[in-house]
Write an enzyme that holds these catalytic residues in place. Sequence first.
Site, PDB file in Angstrom:
ATOM      1  N   GLY A   1       0.768  -1.236   0.000  1.00  0.00           N
ATOM      2  CA  GLY A   1       0.000   0.000   0.000  1.00  0.00           C
ATOM      3  C   GLY A   1       0.797   1.283   0.000  1.00  0.00           C
TER       4      GLY A   1
ATOM      5  N   GLY B   1       2.900   2.231  -2.389  1.00  0.00           N
ATOM      6  CA  GLY B   1       3.139   2.708  -3.745  1.00  0.00           C
ATOM      7  C   GLY B   1       4.402   2.168  -4.380  1.00  0.00           C
ATOM      8  N   LYS B   2       4.859   1.023  -3.918  1.00  0.00           N
ATOM      9  CA  LYS B   2       6.096   0.433  -4.435  1.00  0.00           C
ATOM     10  C   LYS B   2       6.005   0.172  -5.936  1.00  0.00           C
ATOM     11  CE  LYS B   2       6.389  -3.789  -3.451  1.00  0.00           C
ATOM     12  NZ  LYS B   2       6.454  -5.013  -2.647  1.00  0.00           N
ATOM     13  N   THR B   3       4.918  -0.457  -6.374  1.00  0.00           N
ATOM     14  CA  THR B   3       4.767  -0.776  -7.794  1.00  0.00           C
ATOM     15  C   THR B   3       4.652   0.492  -8.626  1.00  0.00           C
ATOM     16  OG1 THR B   3       3.745  -2.922  -7.348  1.00  0.00           O
ATOM     17  CG2 THR B   3       3.302  -1.939  -9.482  1.00  0.00           C
ATOM     18  N   SER B   4       3.922   1.473  -8.135  1.00  0.00           N
ATOM     19  CA  SER B   4       3.790   2.729  -8.865  1.00  0.00           C
ATOM     20  C   SER B   4       5.137   3.410  -9.054  1.00  0.00           C
ATOM     21  CB  SER B   4       2.833   3.673  -8.125  1.00  0.00           C
ATOM     22  OG  SER B   4       1.550   3.118  -8.024  1.00  0.00           O
TER      23      SER B   4
ATOM     24  N   ASP C   1       5.569 -10.151  -7.741  1.00  0.00           N
ATOM     25  CA  ASP C   1       4.438 -10.123  -6.815  1.00  0.00           C
ATOM     26  C   ASP C   1       3.362 -11.092  -7.318  1.00  0.00           C
ATOM     27  OD1 ASP C   1       2.229  -9.562  -5.252  1.00  0.00           O
ATOM     28  OD2 ASP C   1       2.505  -7.394  -5.327  1.00  0.00           O
TER      29      ASP C   1
ATOM     30  N   THR D   1      -4.148  -1.911  -3.584  1.00  0.00           N
ATOM     31  CA  THR D   1      -3.312  -2.947  -2.976  1.00  0.00           C
ATOM     32  C   THR D   1      -3.873  -3.444  -1.648  1.00  0.00           C
ATOM     33  OG1 THR D   1      -1.336  -2.119  -4.088  1.00  0.00           O
ATOM     34  CG2 THR D   1      -0.994  -3.493  -2.158  1.00  0.00           C
TER      35      THR D   1
END
Length: 591
Positions: free
Chosen positions: A18, A20-23, A45, A503
């Site tokens: 939550g 924002g790692k992927t963003s 992931d 997420t």
Amino acid sequence: MQFLNHPTRNLFFTGKGGVGKTSMACASAVQLADRGLRVLLVSTDPASNLDEVLGTPLAGEPTPIESVPNLFAMNLDPEVAAHEYRERMVGPYRGVLPDAAVRSMEEQFSGSCTLEIAAFDEFAKLLGDKQATSQFDHVVFDTAPTGHTLRLLTLPSAWTGYIDNNTTGTSCLGPLAGLQAQTLIYKQTVAALADADCTTLVLVTRPEPSAFREAARTSRELQELGVHNQHLIVNGVFKSQTPTDEIATAMSRRGDEAVAAMPAELAGLERSTVPLACSGLMGVDSLRRVGQTETSHSPAPLATRSHADFPAGLDSLMDELAAVGHGVILAMGKGGVGKTTVAAAVAVALAERGFDVHLSTTDPAAHVSATIAADELAGLSVGRIDPAQETADYTAEVMQTAGKDLDAEGKALLEEDLRSPCTEEIAVFRAFARAVSEGANRFVVLDTAPTGHTILLLDSALAYHREVTRQASQIPESVEKLLPRLRDPDFTRVLVVTLPEATPVHEAARLQQDLRRAEIEPFAWVINQSLAPLDVTDPTLRQRQHHELPFIQEVESTLATRVALVPWQNEPPTGLAGLRRIISAPSSLTH
């Protein structure tokens, strides 16, 4: 983002769910590709949403992103790798051992550690084998290995199988036994991670105390392993544009206070600050703007819901929760969603109805516990399960039994195995089991609970024990009653706590699936810290309200039978007054 000024070849992004790692990984990959560099973006992931973010269906091979020349992306599926490994380990015993024993073995290899090693195996093939990615200038991973994984892989004994027969029942060494052939690539991968000339590890966090604590813990672990090439992204920093909006002003102030008080090990890192986006970072255009200060204008008319259409607050659940007069209430969810606060609020509400209530928390700072204790609410007692102490006690017990006859090298590997997240889970589970038994005579409210995997592991172990011994009487009565109590909806009520974001909602959905595998049906979902029902005028927060609506709808329509919605609070919800606000219906905070 400063680390993109002189980027290393490999960029690893890590952070709790939550934040924002992927963003941040996607935005970095897009911005590098826009410079004419060939970039491979990789996710390991199991619930990756790269496809959704980039607007392109992805698979296990590099796929060109049509809207971004030079960018390729792929989803590696560690669950598939873990399944294949489990079958290699368990398959030979089908039809040889009793079915209960086979089920026990299957569950033994269903935990997070098996998945963690399988994920590492997948991206080690890309990082450790330079030929695999030689056609790319940069490789960006939106998942990084934990410190535990790296420590385990650097121990030589992990590859010898030396203690395979001496640590029966441990959960982390199993995957390693099936991956010994990758020794050289793993060593090259660990070396590459620690090489500051080719790799940067990017810690992603939010301007919140709990997120900073988690990032600091990760940073310390990696520093101890020689991974010093770290960069910090503080994502979602909000600055109010509307002084007359009390909620916007309070949110801005709380973020500033959290940043000012961040742990020293993070404050010393090179840092990038990313402003709070007006909406979700979906699509290439939004990713190109990450890191830039957005100028929000008065938003166009947004799809809205009347207050009557929103789920009611936590108070809507209290009559049903209180009806039995005793039992166990579990607040479950990923870190950072506010399950400790929700548990404390429910405990206070029950005590104020005249019930005898015991609240047990694993909150490391114990702020909620200390505040309630100081207020001395009649009928409420507060305790704390200390994960560190429980883990230390359990580790000492295992070392005195399984490790008693091992040599120095074998003991070192067993000690490292016991430092895994699985060990803490089992240790806290034992304390949890003790607390559950008290629910026969009063309310016990817990802000932690075993995962579905842990519950199934206990179940399979009991079944195996019965199959082998045929003497169920040897199982202690307290353990015998634990599973029936957890599965009894009149004794145990599970509250799944989440945030109105992609997420956290999707991770909570996976948690619910695990619970159902263990034959435990959640009582209700609690959507925490929602802006949707609030009266805000700041343009960024108005857009954020709009962004929350589909996730609230997803929970209501497809995931939950009961839903409670808790609005975002101007002040941190501590103390009795703050916890009473959590219970209050949203109508008291809206138009």
